[in-house]
Design a protein around this motif. Structure first.
Motif, mmCIF file in Angstrom:
data_model
loop_
_atom_site.group_PDB
_atom_site.id
_atom_site.type_symbol
_atom_site.label_atom_id
_atom_site.label_comp_id
_atom_site.label_asym_id
_atom_site.label_seq_id
_atom_site.Cartn_x
_atom_site.Cartn_y
_atom_site.Cartn_z
ATOM 1 N N THR A 55 0.966 -1.308 -0.005
ATOM 2 C CA THR A 55 -0.244 0.060 -0.233
ATOM 3 C C THR A 55 0.963 1.337 -0.112
ATOM 4 O OG1 THR A 55 -1.521 -1.329 1.136
ATOM 5 C CG2 THR A 55 -1.895 1.310 1.108
ATOM 6 N N LEU A 56 1.875 1.249 0.922
ATOM 7 C CA LEU A 56 2.804 2.350 0.889
ATOM 8 C C LEU A 56 3.297 2.794 -0.233
ATOM 9 C CD1 LEU A 56 4.168 2.443 4.651
ATOM 10 C CD2 LEU A 56 2.456 3.431 3.784
ATOM 11 N N LEU A 57 4.055 1.748 -0.918
ATOM 12 C CA LEU A 57 5.192 2.002 -1.868
ATOM 13 C C LEU A 57 4.301 2.209 -3.321
ATOM 14 C CD1 LEU A 57 8.018 1.872 -2.071
ATOM 15 C CD2 LEU A 57 7.150 1.012 0.059
ATOM 16 N N ARG A 58 3.044 1.337 -3.379
ATOM 17 C CA ARG A 58 2.212 1.686 -4.630
ATOM 18 C C ARG A 58 1.708 3.162 -4.567
ATOM 19 N NH1 ARG A 58 -1.789 -2.855 -6.574
ATOM 20 N NH2 ARG A 58 -2.637 -2.109 -4.774
ATOM 21 N N ASN A 59 1.436 3.687 -3.685
ATOM 22 C CA ASN A 59 0.898 4.905 -3.580
ATOM 23 C C ASN A 59 1.736 6.256 -3.337
ATOM 24 O OD1 ASN A 59 -1.912 4.371 -4.009
ATOM 25 N ND2 ASN A 59 -1.814 3.595 -1.759
ATOM 26 N N THR A 60 2.980 5.905 -3.290
ATOM 27 C CA THR A 60 4.053 6.934 -3.485
ATOM 28 C C THR A 60 4.485 7.240 -4.897
ATOM 29 O OG1 THR A 60 4.864 5.918 -1.262
ATOM 30 C CG2 THR A 60 6.084 7.795 -2.111
ATOM 31 N N PRO A 61 4.966 8.469 -5.225
ATOM 32 C CA PRO A 61 5.473 8.699 -6.676
ATOM 33 C C PRO A 61 6.681 8.233 -6.824
ATOM 34 C CG PRO A 61 4.253 10.668 -5.803
ATOM 35 C CD PRO A 61 4.238 9.802 -4.568
ATOM 36 N N ALA B 210 -11.515 0.465 -12.751
ATOM 37 C CA ALA B 210 -10.223 0.621 -13.581
ATOM 38 C C ALA B 210 -9.994 2.174 -13.941
ATOM 39 C CB ALA B 210 -10.083 -0.143 -14.707
ATOM 40 N N LEU B 211 -10.915 2.714 -14.435
ATOM 41 C CA LEU B 211 -10.813 4.404 -14.680
ATOM 42 C C LEU B 211 -10.515 5.155 -13.303
ATOM 43 C CD1 LEU B 211 -13.734 4.626 -17.046
ATOM 44 C CD2 LEU B 211 -11.498 4.756 -17.880
ATOM 45 N N VAL B 212 -10.900 4.886 -12.446
ATOM 46 C CA VAL B 212 -10.780 5.633 -11.076
ATOM 47 C C VAL B 212 -9.335 5.158 -10.563
ATOM 48 C CG1 VAL B 212 -11.243 6.053 -8.805
ATOM 49 C CG2 VAL B 212 -13.129 5.667 -10.284
ATOM 50 N N SER B 213 -8.971 3.915 -10.792
ATOM 51 C CA SER B 213 -7.673 3.691 -10.280
ATOM 52 C C SER B 213 -6.478 4.483 -11.317
ATOM 53 C CB SER B 213 -7.204 1.969 -10.491
ATOM 54 O OG SER B 213 -8.103 1.414 -9.772
ATOM 55 N N GLN B 214 -6.861 4.660 -12.580
ATOM 56 C CA GLN B 214 -5.988 5.396 -13.230
ATOM 57 C C GLN B 214 -5.691 6.816 -12.922
ATOM 58 O OE1 GLN B 214 -4.411 3.648 -15.775
ATOM 59 N NE2 GLN B 214 -3.487 5.225 -16.409
ATOM 60 N N ILE B 215 -6.593 7.408 -12.063
ATOM 61 C CA ILE B 215 -6.597 8.615 -11.547
ATOM 62 C C ILE B 215 -5.200 8.514 -10.493
ATOM 63 C CG2 ILE B 215 -7.441 10.611 -10.253
ATOM 64 C CD1 ILE B 215 -10.127 9.679 -11.056
ATOM 65 N N VAL B 216 -4.960 7.575 -9.840
ATOM 66 C CA VAL B 216 -3.876 7.504 -8.918
ATOM 67 C C VAL B 216 -2.744 7.267 -9.720
ATOM 68 C CG1 VAL B 216 -2.739 5.752 -7.265
ATOM 69 C CG2 VAL B 216 -5.201 5.912 -7.251
ATOM 70 N N ALA B 255 5.662 12.531 1.279
ATOM 71 C CA ALA B 255 5.125 11.297 1.172
ATOM 72 C C ALA B 255 3.905 10.878 1.674
ATOM 73 C CB ALA B 255 6.246 10.512 1.391
ATOM 74 N N VAL B 256 3.732 11.232 3.039
ATOM 75 C CA VAL B 256 2.356 11.080 3.634
ATOM 76 C C VAL B 256 1.303 11.773 3.060
ATOM 77 C CG1 VAL B 256 1.263 11.525 5.943
ATOM 78 C CG2 VAL B 256 3.560 11.014 5.905
ATOM 79 N N ILE B 257 1.546 13.067 2.353
ATOM 80 C CA ILE B 257 0.423 13.530 1.659
ATOM 81 C C ILE B 257 0.091 12.824 0.547
ATOM 82 C CG2 ILE B 257 -0.186 15.752 0.434
ATOM 83 C CD1 ILE B 257 1.570 17.381 2.261
ATOM 84 N N PHE B 258 1.086 12.575 -0.204
ATOM 85 C CA PHE B 258 0.802 11.826 -1.517
ATOM 86 C C PHE B 258 0.130 10.454 -1.220
ATOM 87 C CE2 PHE B 258 3.856 14.260 -3.989
ATOM 88 C CZ PHE B 258 3.067 14.187 -5.264
ATOM 89 N N ILE B 259 0.532 9.872 -0.100
ATOM 90 C CA ILE B 259 -0.082 8.590 -0.145
ATOM 91 C C ILE B 259 -1.611 8.556 0.616
ATOM 92 C CG2 ILE B 259 0.247 6.610 2.028
ATOM 93 C CD1 ILE B 259 3.061 7.035 1.601
ATOM 94 N N LEU B 260 -1.450 9.595 1.478
ATOM 95 C CA LEU B 260 -2.904 9.847 1.860
ATOM 96 C C LEU B 260 -4.048 9.973 0.612
ATOM 97 C CD1 LEU B 260 -2.985 11.825 5.147
ATOM 98 C CD2 LEU B 260 -3.331 9.313 4.767
ATOM 99 N N ILE B 261 -3.739 10.866 -0.306
ATOM 100 C CA ILE B 261 -4.593 11.118 -1.490
ATOM 101 C C ILE B 261 -4.705 9.848 -2.348
ATOM 102 C CG2 ILE B 261 -4.712 12.530 -3.512
ATOM 103 C CD1 ILE B 261 -2.881 14.647 -2.224
ATOM 104 N N ASN B 262 -3.583 9.249 -2.868
ATOM 105 C CA ASN B 262 -3.793 8.187 -3.436
ATOM 106 C C ASN B 262 -4.573 7.106 -2.786
ATOM 107 O OD1 ASN B 262 -2.373 9.357 -5.842
ATOM 108 N ND2 ASN B 262 -0.369 8.858 -5.034
ATOM 109 N N TYR B 263 -4.088 6.726 -1.601
ATOM 110 C CA TYR B 263 -4.735 5.777 -0.792
ATOM 111 C C TYR B 263 -6.576 5.859 -1.018
ATOM 112 C CZ TYR B 263 -6.029 2.146 2.852
ATOM 113 O OH TYR B 263 -6.469 1.337 3.398
ATOM 114 N N ALA B 264 -6.747 7.323 -0.645
ATOM 115 C CA ALA B 264 -8.228 7.693 -0.742
ATOM 116 C C ALA B 264 -8.835 7.333 -2.095
ATOM 117 C CB ALA B 264 -8.452 8.993 -0.264
ATOM 118 N N ILE B 265 -8.131 7.508 -3.106
ATOM 119 C CA ILE B 265 -8.519 7.266 -4.413
ATOM 120 C C ILE B 265 -8.941 5.760 -4.675
ATOM 121 C CG2 ILE B 265 -8.378 7.594 -6.904
ATOM 122 C CD1 ILE B 265 -6.582 10.251 -6.137
ATOM 123 N N SER B 266 -7.762 5.009 -4.150
ATOM 124 C CA SER B 266 -7.793 3.665 -4.472
ATOM 125 C C SER B 266 -9.014 2.966 -3.608
ATOM 126 C CB SER B 266 -6.634 3.040 -3.902
ATOM 127 O OG SER B 266 -5.504 3.778 -4.310
#
Lengths: 227, 312
Positions: A55-61, B210-216, B255-266
């Motif tokens: 989860t962590l690595l996949r969501n980090t650019p 799949a389309l929403v995952s592409q937003i990540v 990194a925490v900011i990015f992970i939170l945003i992308n985790y929410a979208i996933s």
């Protein structure tokens, strides 16, 4: 065109991308397999660790990971991969390995998921049969599950490799002189030949990734487990 | 095979004891690694208050992190909208009745899927700021070098992601039952009308996860803008790190900011997927197709269950 390729050592730059991709792919396969085993294991703490890693690595650019490897791990924490003394290429060589580290940890998460999707292609009877002849979890994983998972997961693993080859360009963020770096140089000095330069680089990537796609689809049909 | 339930038997007392041992050992190894990292960080003075107190000051957020986040989201949002529009358009072209149109869009899609996004960004950026013709065009439109990096980020993201979305939509259309198209044709619609008003809308709905995952993917790749000096979150983080001499802390926060945003979208994508599966299990639908979906559903159930492991 040929003169451009020679003048800016395009092939040498691509060779660095190939080396980055090859080393990172081997390491990512190892790390990804370990994480996949953690995610499949019957111990919930290990499951949790594997899932959290992914989860962590996949969501980090990837850009962040690679820049962090350079600015954080090396400059702040002093992690060095090559001897500094008497090494005129210390920074270049160290940045190569920092980029390899970043590419490896990032793509290991995707390799893990590819292997897990390979596990999903195996019929239930296989592991039931393995257990019924008395194999334990580790044994059935080693002798029955993982060999079939790698064969069933060739296509997704190939897709990760293609993504990895393309992602080696991100290594330019920490000063690796690979093709993205060289392309920027070329376009600075020859702004008139921009489109030609882009086509040279783009076709280079088509040449690098096309055989991987063809190869994996050939391999996946050749190695498909007959059922 | 839903891995967790069948890879091992329900453990007996001996196996449970062994698993507990493995669990404890695994935790110890992890904690050990964590301690090593923390010791290294402490030795290098990463836990000095001066490295972390800046995150309690409003200046850090209003001057560095939030503006960076806004520019990241701006590029990502524009790229998402344009990728969807062009992706659907490309899918229509790739399913066209005219063979040359199909081939041309096929070559386009395959080409831009093979070229790294960063290469497209650098190309667009350098063309806009260096190529004489483009520079004149930019001047006449009143655009500056700062606009150029934004345009380059968006163009790079759109070329790649539109191609990917085209393939997602095409897969969605391919997985529809053939009767949908035939029914459309039999009520007198042209094949273009069938695609536009029957096939693609259904494909979009079924491919929504799949389309929403592409937003990540788009949000993550917008960080490539760092390399072409687009002032997004990573560039701002770098500035913040050198202003306060707390590079490591700054990147960890980013990194925490990015992970939170992308985790929410996933999670959103997963939620949509689960909702669609529950809907499809209703009374409508028939025959072979539901069977396939049931299997897919079971597989996904296994995947969501596995986080809990074999507790039974």
């Amino acid at each position: 065109m040929l003169e451009l390729i020679e003048q800016f050592n395009v092939l040498g730059a691509f060779w660095l991308n190939i080396r980055l991709a090859a080393v990172s792919f081997v390491l990512a396969m190892v790390l990804g397999t370990v994480i996949a085993i953690l995610r499949l294991a019957p111990v919930s703490v290990l499951n949790w660790f594997g899932a959290t890693y992914v989860t962590l690595l996949r969501n980090t650019p990837l850009t962040l990971i690679i820049v962090f490897a350079n600015l954080g791990l090396w400059l702040q924490l002093g992690i060095e991969f090559v001897p500094r003394e008497g090494n005129p290429n210390f920074i270049l060589e160290n940045n190569f390995w920092l980029a390899v580290l970043g590419l490896t940890v990032y793509h290991a998460a995707f390799i893990c998921e590819a292997i897990r999707s390979g596990v999903n292609t195996i019929p239930v009877g296989q592991s039931e049969a393995a257990r019924s002849i008395g194999l334990g979890f580790g044994q059935s994983l080693r002798e029955v599950i993982l060999p079939q998972a790698f064969r069933g997961g060739i296509t997704p693993i190939g897709n990760v490799l293609i993504a990895l080859i393309k992602n080696t360009t991100v290594a330019v963020a920490i000063g690796n002189r690979e093709i993205a770096y060289q392309m920027r140089n070329m376009m600075e000095f020859r702004p008139d030949a921009g489109i030609l330069i882009f086509l040279i680089v783009a076709i280079g990537f088509v040449i690098l990734t096309l055989p991987v796609g063809l190869g994996t689809s050939w391999l996946s049909s050749k190695l498909a487990v007959k059922r | 095979m839903s891995a967790q339930q069948v890879l091992f038997d329900i453990p007996g007392p001996k196996a449970r004891a062994r698993h507990l041992l493995y669990g404890v050992l695994g935790t110890l190894v992890l904690l050990g690694l964590l301690v090593l990292v923390l010791i290294r960080m402490a030795n290098r003075g990463q836990f000095e208050a001066a490295k972390w107190t800046p995150f309690l000051e409003s200046n850090t957020w209003t001057f560095y992190l939030l503006p960076g986040l806004v520019t990241t989201l701006q590029a990502a949002a524009v790229a998402v909208v344009l990728s969807m529009v062009f992706g659907i358009g490309l899918a229509m072209l790739r399913m066209s009745d005219l063979a040359p149109v199909r081939w041309a869009s096929g070559v386009f899609v395959e080409f831009f899927r093979a070229v790294p996004v960063l290469i497209m960004m650098i190309f667009t950026w350098q063309m806009l700021v260096k190529n004489p013709t483009m520079v004149r065009l930019m001047d006449s439109l009143g655009l500056t070098g700062a606009n150029a990096t934004f345009i380059a980020v968006v163009v790079g993201l759109v070329l790649y992601n539109a191609s990917v979305i085209c393939e997602i939509v095409r897969n969605g259309v391919g997985s529809l039952p053939g009767g949908q198209r035939e029914a459309g044709l039999s009520i007198g619609l042209s094949s273009a009308q069938v695609r536009r008003s029957i096939l693609v809308p259904q494909a979009l709905t079924s491919m929504l996860p799949a389309l929403v995952s592409q937003i990540v993917v788009i949000t993550k790749d917008s960080a490539l803008g760092y390399i072409i000096t687009y002032p997004e979150l990573l560039s701002r983080t770098r500035q913040l790190g050198s202003a306060n001499a707390n590079t490591l802390a700054a990147y960890l926060v980013a990194a925490v900011i990015f992970i939170l945003i992308n985790y929410a979208i996933s999670k959103l994508a997963e939620w949509i997927e689960g909702r669609q599966r529950r809907k499809r299990r209703g009374p409508t639908g028939g025959g072979a197709q539901t069977e396939d979906e049931e299997q897919a559903g079971q597989r996904a159930d296994g995947a969501t269950l596995e986080a809990g492991g074999a507790q039974r």
